[in-house]
Design an enzyme around this catalytic site. Structure first.
Site, mmCIF file in Angstrom:
data_model
loop_
_atom_site.group_PDB
_atom_site.id
_atom_site.type_symbol
_atom_site.label_atom_id
_atom_site.label_comp_id
_atom_site.label_asym_id
_atom_site.label_seq_id
_atom_site.Cartn_x
_atom_site.Cartn_y
_atom_site.Cartn_z
ATOM 1 C CB THR A 1 54.500 -41.817 -10.387
ATOM 2 O OG1 THR A 1 53.114 -41.821 -10.032
ATOM 3 C CG2 THR A 1 55.185 -43.005 -9.746
ATOM 4 C CD GLU B 1 55.797 -39.907 -20.792
ATOM 5 O OE1 GLU B 1 55.773 -39.315 -19.710
ATOM 6 O OE2 GLU B 1 54.791 -40.464 -21.295
#
Length: 209
Positions: free
Chosen positions: A14, A89
């Protein structure tokens, strides 16, 4: 997104679409600096001529755009790390003023852990002992393997145990227990981090603030 922004670039499928869209805007004249959350994202961004830097150069990020494995409705809490980049992340997200998560409708759940395991990044030394500790916490850990059937190694040189807990009643309590587990580098519970959830499906896009 406007000129002069520092943008965290997420990982996996995504987020790769978002990086591609940012690349198009850069070609159209947008001036930003990207901070990638993985080596794969860095390679993709470089191929799109997105200027890149590091958190050492830009310790505060204006906005990070990333995906998620699960989004808990009502809290915007997340499970991330399916691509194996959860440590970077989380570091990038924690340094960001805003974190925008882009998912499809299938990632929305009433309780974290309903469909996805929680990735736990562990130090290779003594990883089996760490695995036993995670079992005591109530999980069913599974060693993540790469495409060749070997131990998956993160960009930071660690292993990942995908831990199935089932639907988590208290994500905050579980986070505290995982944080305290010796041998755990980081885990895929991202609590209180997302500023905005963008949900896309065939009917269009909706925003969860």
């Amino acid at each position: 997104m406007t000129d002069g922004m520092v943008v965290g670039l997420g990982s996996r499928s995504t987020a790769s679409f978002a990086v591609a869209a940012i690349g198009q805007r850069v070609r159209d004249g947008l001036r930003i600096v990207g901070v990638p959350t993985s080596e794969n994202t860095a390679r993709q961004a470089a191929s799109l001529a997105i200027p890149l830097s590091t958190l050492d150069e830009y310790p505060e990020i204006d906005v990070t755009i990333d995906g998620a494995d699960e989004v808990e409705l009502g809290t915007r809490n997340l499970i991330k790390g399916g691509g194996g980049n959860l440590l970077r992340e989380k570091i990038v997200a924690s340094a960001s003023k805003r974190v925008v998560i882009v998912v499809d409708r299938s990632k929305l759940v009433d309780r974290l852990g309903r469909n996805a395991p929680i990735p736990v990044e562990v130090v290779p030394f003594g990883w089996k002992s760490t695995e036993r500790r995670l079992t005591v916490l109530g999980s069913v850990p599974r060693v993540r393997l790469d495409a060749e059937g070997k131990m998956f190694v993160t960009d930071g040189g660690n292993f990942i145990l995908d831990c199935t807990f089932g639907a988590v009643e208290s994500a905050g309590e579980l986070q505290t227990r995982l944080d305290a587990a010796v041998g755990v580098v980081e885990h895929g519970l991202f609590l209180g981090i997302a500023s905005q959830i963008v949900v896309g499906d065939l009917s269009g896009v909706r925003i969860l603030e």
